[in-house]
Design an enzyme around this catalytic site. Sequence first.
Site, PDB file in Angstrom:
ATOM      1  N   ASP A 104      29.504   8.768 -32.284  1.00 21.58           N
ATOM      2  CA  ASP A 104      28.429   9.087 -31.892  1.00 21.58           C
ATOM      3  C   ASP A 104      27.310   7.684 -32.022  1.00 21.58           C
ATOM      4  O   ASP A 104      26.693   7.501 -33.052  1.00 21.58           O
ATOM      5  CB  ASP A 104      27.732  10.095 -32.423  1.00 21.58           C
ATOM      6  CG  ASP A 104      27.031  11.031 -31.459  1.00 21.58           C
ATOM      7  OD1 ASP A 104      26.399  10.650 -30.704  1.00 21.58           O
ATOM      8  OD2 ASP A 104      27.442  11.990 -31.496  1.00 21.58           O
ATOM      9  N   ASP A 130      27.584  16.628 -37.806  1.00 23.80           N
ATOM     10  CA  ASP A 130      28.396  16.767 -36.322  1.00 23.80           C
ATOM     11  C   ASP A 130      28.613  15.157 -35.854  1.00 23.80           C
ATOM     12  O   ASP A 130      29.450  15.395 -34.854  1.00 23.80           O
ATOM     13  CB  ASP A 130      27.505  17.602 -35.513  1.00 23.80           C
ATOM     14  CG  ASP A 130      26.361  16.895 -35.189  1.00 23.80           C
ATOM     15  OD1 ASP A 130      25.247  16.556 -36.307  1.00 23.80           O
ATOM     16  OD2 ASP A 130      25.862  16.285 -34.090  1.00 23.80           O
ATOM     17  N   ASN A 131      28.304  14.521 -36.631  1.00 20.34           N
ATOM     18  CA  ASN A 131      28.716  13.018 -36.217  1.00 20.34           C
ATOM     19  C   ASN A 131      29.594  12.424 -37.140  1.00 20.34           C
ATOM     20  O   ASN A 131      29.725  11.033 -37.462  1.00 20.34           O
ATOM     21  CB  ASN A 131      27.309  12.122 -36.181  1.00 20.34           C
ATOM     22  CG  ASN A 131      26.660  12.705 -34.827  1.00 20.34           C
ATOM     23  OD1 ASN A 131      27.040  13.251 -33.864  1.00 20.34           O
ATOM     24  ND2 ASN A 131      25.254  12.450 -34.962  1.00 20.34           N
ATOM     25  N   GLY A 161      26.996  19.501 -25.766  1.00 23.82           N
ATOM     26  CA  GLY A 161      25.923  19.628 -24.967  1.00 23.82           C
ATOM     27  C   GLY A 161      25.797  18.574 -23.480  1.00 23.82           C
ATOM     28  O   GLY A 161      25.205  19.182 -22.663  1.00 23.82           O
ATOM     29  N   ASP A 187      19.472  18.303 -20.690  1.00 27.03           N
ATOM     30  CA  ASP A 187      19.947  18.225 -19.228  1.00 27.03           C
ATOM     31  C   ASP A 187      21.346  17.999 -19.192  1.00 27.03           C
ATOM     32  O   ASP A 187      21.795  17.903 -17.906  1.00 27.03           O
ATOM     33  CB  ASP A 187      19.150  16.996 -18.525  1.00 27.03           C
ATOM     34  CG  ASP A 187      19.309  15.786 -18.828  1.00 27.03           C
ATOM     35  OD1 ASP A 187      19.912  15.516 -20.017  1.00 27.03           O
ATOM     36  OD2 ASP A 187      18.591  14.829 -18.592  1.00 27.03           O
ATOM     37  N   GLY A 188      21.846  17.590 -20.027  1.00 25.53           N
ATOM     38  CA  GLY A 188      23.412  17.390 -20.108  1.00 25.53           C
ATOM     39  C   GLY A 188      23.856  16.028 -19.659  1.00 25.53           C
ATOM     40  O   GLY A 188      25.053  15.684 -19.347  1.00 25.53           O
TER      41      GLY A 188
HETATM   42  P1  AMP Z   1      23.720  13.935 -31.279  1.00 27.77           P
HETATM   43  O1  AMP Z   1      22.472  13.389 -31.818  1.00 27.77           O
HETATM   44  O2  AMP Z   1      24.016  12.787 -29.973  1.00 27.77           O
HETATM   45  O3  AMP Z   1      24.724  13.669 -32.066  1.00 27.77           O
HETATM   46  O4  AMP Z   1      23.688  15.267 -30.261  1.00 27.77           O
HETATM   47  C1  AMP Z   1      23.449  16.300 -30.995  1.00 27.77           C
HETATM   48  C2  AMP Z   1      23.280  17.492 -30.266  1.00 27.77           C
HETATM   49  O5  AMP Z   1      22.737  17.526 -29.155  1.00 27.77           O
HETATM   50  C3  AMP Z   1      25.000  17.559 -29.668  1.00 27.77           C
HETATM   51  O6  AMP Z   1      25.096  19.079 -29.622  1.00 27.77           O
HETATM   52  C4  AMP Z   1      24.715  17.139 -28.270  1.00 27.77           C
HETATM   53  O7  AMP Z   1      25.664  17.627 -27.343  1.00 27.77           O
HETATM   54  C5  AMP Z   1      23.384  17.641 -27.870  1.00 27.77           C
HETATM   55  N1  AMP Z   1      22.759  16.747 -26.686  1.00 27.77           N
HETATM   56  C6  AMP Z   1      22.229  15.397 -26.986  1.00 27.77           C
HETATM   57  N2  AMP Z   1      21.647  14.972 -25.936  1.00 27.77           N
HETATM   58  C7  AMP Z   1      21.739  15.977 -24.962  1.00 27.77           C
HETATM   59  C8  AMP Z   1      21.512  16.213 -23.270  1.00 27.77           C
HETATM   60  N3  AMP Z   1      20.914  15.104 -22.763  1.00 27.77           N
HETATM   61  N4  AMP Z   1      21.813  17.326 -22.825  1.00 27.77           N
HETATM   62  C9  AMP Z   1      22.406  18.313 -23.540  1.00 27.77           C
HETATM   63  N5  AMP Z   1      22.732  18.279 -24.923  1.00 27.77           N
HETATM   64  C10 AMP Z   1      22.424  17.071 -25.599  1.00 27.77           C
HETATM   65 MG    MG Z   2      26.803  13.948 -31.892  1.00 29.40          MG
END
Ligand code: AMP
Ligand code: MG
Length: 465
Positions: A251, A241-242, A84, A117-118
């Site tokens: 992550d 996913d991590n 994301g 917000d990416g």
């Molecule tokens: P994470 O908890 O970091 O493993 O992220 C879980 C999911 O949320 C993944 O698909 C990430 O790409 C998405 N994600 C986390 N933070 C953001 C962000 N600020 N903008 C877009 N996607 C996000």
């Molecule tokens: Mg992740």
Amino acid sequence: MSLHIPFDNSYATLPDAFYTRLHPTPVRAADTLAWNAALAADLGITGQDPAVFAGNTVPDGAAPLAQLYSGHQFGSYNPQLGDGRAILLGEVIDQTGVRRDIQLKGSGPTPYSRMGDGRAWLGPVLREYVVSEAMHALGIPTTRALAAIATGEPVLREQGPLPGAVLTRVAASHLRVGTFQIFAHRGHIDELRTLTDYAIARHHPEADGPLGLLAAVCQVQAELVAAWMSVGFIHGVMNTDNCTVSGETIDYGPCAFMDAYHEGRVFSSIDQMGRYAYGNQPRIAVWNMAQLATALIQLMDDKDAAIEQATAIVHAMPGQVQAAWLRRFGAKIGLTEPRAEDQPLIEGLLALMQADGADFTNAFAALGTDAARDHFVDRDAFDAWEDKWRKLKPDAEVMARANPQIIPRNHRIEEMIEAAVGGDMDPFKRLMDALSQPYDLPATFDDLRRPPTQDEVVPATFCGT
Ligand code: AMP
Ligand code: MG
């Protein structure tokens, strides 16, 4: 010198179903905060260009894409996640012949951004930089950090507007348990087979078919979780996913290293139930492998036989974790070949540490010195333990290689981030310097070994990344 990255991309040659091709979103003012020259050299990268690592320029040979995956988050299946806020630029073959991903994180929205917000803010970018590089220096498999670039743009988070940054992450790959899950759940068997063949060729070439892959991933994940336990690391978001197929830590969100030892320690503010507490990590690693097994079984013709075999593989994993744990903790008390009978002695020490709130890192590092007993409140209990321990003739050199003198402590990370937000990167540089020599720390860094005072304790880490 102009930047050259010797790309050799394989993931981008897989079918479109695995990703979306897109470019990073440019930022206003790319400025290098950190650059890992040694890692760049390992990767065969020459030169540097902040515009590339901020996502403003796509370098020659890159094939930028966002990867698709799903996963279980805190035990519930989320049918679609994906990159994301990350973009895979491509892969290089490093100096040792290993294929490695080069990924930008915080590089703008993708079709998988959902509500996000990416972007990333500087705090978590520098946190991941420091902690992943510390993990590497500790000798534990992990993704690496190549660059941190300030974007010159604010990122809006709960706390208000914060300075944005992009991290360049290097990984053996970004294949996750969740990458398998998405195709298995959708019943996309051809893709699942392609992915499995790709993962075997890239990470576990000795593995025979899907169940061979499962066994190989169980083995590397068992080793990984035992390694985390041995340095007091709490991952914080062990969602599927991590969880990598390569066996690398990935992550670094609300992760933390423990100061005072407690089996039930949780840092992540979103982990209210303590699912990912320190002492739960081995069980969760096994649970994650059960999810991989469920996905891989889809590829087998004889489902009943496959379920039986996969169950046996997953059921063997607690024993593998246990063996790896005993080897790691045995070394921490100086035993070269610890036996099952030695386990109560190790557990006895941990129980004393827990009862007395001893600092996990410093208490282990002090074992065998006069200072050891000072880490305990019940000195008599520690003396009694020590008497038993000495009879086993612990090897000081084995201990020195298993007990780091320094870990990235939360209060030091917070202090470093605060300074960086104010434009001062010196605490970052000093922390990185110290953490790169955890088993042979110069005395000039003694202040960084100190656990937090009451005022300095950082009780929780936030996912608001
Ligand atoms: P994470 O908890 O970091 O493993 O992220 C879980 C999911 O949320 C993944 O698909 C990430 O790409 C998405 N994600 C986390 N933070 C953001 C962000 N600020 N903008 C877009 N996607 C996000
Ligand atoms: Mg992740």
